[in-house]
Design an enzyme around this catalytic site. Structure first.
Site, PDB file in Angstrom:
ATOM      1  CB  SER A  56      32.236 -51.767  57.983  1.00  0.00           C
ATOM      2  OG  SER A  56      32.887 -52.610  58.923  1.00  0.00           O
ATOM      3  CE  LYS A  57      36.972 -54.398  51.202  1.00  0.00           C
ATOM      4  NZ  LYS A  57      36.413 -53.999  49.961  1.00  0.00           N
ATOM      5  NE  ARG A  58      37.774 -53.476  62.108  1.00  0.00           N
ATOM      6  CZ  ARG A  58      37.021 -52.708  62.902  1.00  0.00           C
ATOM      7  NH1 ARG A  58      36.697 -51.491  62.549  1.00  0.00           N
ATOM      8  NH2 ARG A  58      36.612 -53.166  64.066  1.00  0.00           N
TER       9      ARG A  58
END
Ligand code: GLU
Length: 492
Positions: free
Chosen positions: A256-258
């Site tokens: 994910s982006k995180r």
């Protein structure tokens, strides 16, 4: 060479719908390396047929990402080549020809269903708990009726999938993957705007551009049965397929982006080196052997082999990237390291700091910084304190917090002032400064590690950074003492 002795040709075929991410560029890197390892050609082809999702800046970001890493293409945008143009939007007649031949063979048909009708169909399928998919209404139209309606109604072209039996993908990485044809849908091949969908575009162009190995991310594997059937219907020879493993976050879930799935160029902005990024990406699903961890781009392109790509998802571990970046920073020769420091200082230092950055300052901090820099974006914040008379602005609470309370902060600063003031200018060097500060332990009855961060804040405006004793020497006696006095006044 391939088994039938055609030269290897691979491609990276991004859709310009946003900036390329780590996974996209890993596909590009592996395709490129396979071509290079086998003396073949690597193509860049822009799959820009989804006109609604085009993002203007993507093409620039795609080429910039590849160039930053040193992934060069032999044919494609800005280079040209024998299969020009390399933008699908400029190749529509080729797709239309293929679509027309499939309609003629009865393997594709025009579909006139309106979006309202398709919505109703899907709602009815959902209500009846049936799998979603086109119900074949227009597949049953006669050719005459289809031709007549085509003159007055908009339509898409659907591929008439074989719904019996199975389609088998033979994949270089996944082995044999079997798809049940009854689960397949008559997918849209040409949209109502006349542009092909991905499936038709990729099959036509991989053939026309003589691609021998289609290397792409595992997220495309569900498209493989469509492509296999298209190749068969067109009577064309498919390329060898290799679906690269997905990239997961450290939690073993989809990246994910995180967990690191950001635009590749963000890593450049944050100060990662291309060597580190290449080394990192190379091991996302591939390995040289069971022990090599550090690998240059030249070694990678020489040794890359699809046989050593695993099918299981690869794990994106940012700590590993940081480790590699630190490794390549420490490997830099002095000249390049100083140039890098100067560049990042010029770019990142706040406007309040005077420019240009003096070479003498850079030279003296360069060795200290080298050991401590994980990302190049860390450089400017670590050296900012050297560029002004006063320490950079800091909230006085930061200093008090480091001391524990205001009274201790006052004691630390007072004792520091006395101890350092006793070192004359002629003896202002690391051993003497160090001895003066270590000597404070007795006077304060505190361990060095308890009060050192108070001095960091006073001198540098931040609780840690490059080594304190060296920093105090670099600041010079007058500035270093003045900063302690200022901090002392601010605590009260
Ligand atoms: N256009 C597809 C993408 O955006 C290409 C997939 C493939 O390589 O077949 O990734």
């Amino acid at each position: 060479m391939t088994a039938d002795s055609r030269p290897v040709r691979t491609r990276y075929a991004p859709s310009p719908t946003g900036d390329p991410h780590v996974g996209n560029i890993r596909s590009a890197l592996f395709s490129w390396a396979y071509a290079r390892a086998n003396g073949g050609a690597f193509l860049l082809r822009i799959e820009d047929t989804d006109r609604n999702r085009l993002v203007e800046t993507s093409l620039g970001a795609i080429m910039e990402s590849l160039r930053w890493l040193g992934i060069d293409w032999d044919e494609g945008p800005e280079i040209g080549g024998p299969h020009e143009p390399y933008f699908q939007s400029q190749r529509l007649p080729l797709y239309q020809k293929a679509a027309a031949s499939l309609i003629d063979k009865g393997r594709a048909y025009r579909c006139f269903c309106t979006s309202e009708r398709l919505d109703q169909m899907r709602a009815a399928q959902a209500a009846a708990k049936q799998p979603p998919g086109y119900d074949g209404t227009c597949r049953r139209l006669s050719r005459e009726e289809s031709d007549a309606r085509a003159r007055r109604e908009p339509f898409v072209v659907r591929f008439a999938m074989d719904k019996e039996g199975q389609t088998v993908l033979t994949d270089m990485i996944r082995g044999e993957v079997v798809f049940e044809n009854k689960l397949q849908d008559d997918f849209v091949m040409v949209k109502s705007d006349g542009y092909p969908t991905y499936h038709l575009g990729v099959v036509v162009d991989d053939t026309e551009m003589e691609i021998t190995h289609a290397i792409r991310g595992d997220e495309w594997i569900s498209s493989a049965p469509k492509h296999i059937q298209l190749y068969a219907a067109l009577g064309w020879e498919p390329p060898v397929w290799a679906h690269l493993p997905l990239i997961h976050g450290p939690d073993h879930k989809k990246l994910s982006k995180r967990s690191g799935d950001t635009a590749l160029l963000d890593y450049r902005t944050n100060g990662y080196l291309p060597e580190a990024m290449i080394n990192f990406l190379a091991f996302l699903g591939w390995s040289l052997d069971d022990h090599t961890a550090i690998l240059s781009i030249d070694e990678f392109k020489q040794h890359f082999d699809l046989a050593r790509v695993v099918a299981n998802p690869a794990v994106f571990d940012i700590d590993r990237l940081n480790y590699l970046n630190g490794h390549y920073i420490r490997e830099m020769d002095d000249h390049r390291w100083r140039r890098t420091i100067a560049e990042w200082c010029e770019k990142d230092l706040p406007d309040s700091v005077k420019r240009p950055v003096e070479p003498a300052v850079i030279e003296s901090v360069a060795p200290l910084l080298k050991e401590r820099t994980a990302k190049l974006a860390d450089i400017a914040p670590m050296v900012e304190f050297l560029f002004s008379y006063d320490a950079p602005e800091f909230p006085v609470e930061t200093l008090i917090e480091r001391a524990g309370d205001a009274a201790t902060a006052v004691r630390v600063l007072d004792v520091a002032l006395t101890s350092l003031d006793a070192v004359p200018d002629s003896a202002w060097d690391v051993p003497n400064v160090e001895a003066a500060i270590r000597g404070m332990e007795g006077a304060l009855d505190l361990k060095l590690r308890k009060f050192v961060s108070v001095l960091y804040v006073a001198e540098m405006g931040r609780p840690q950074g490059i080594p304190l004793f060296d920093s105090i020497v670099l600041l010079g006696r007058e500035r270093a003492l003045q900063r302690i006095r200022t901090a002392r006044l601010r605590v009260g």
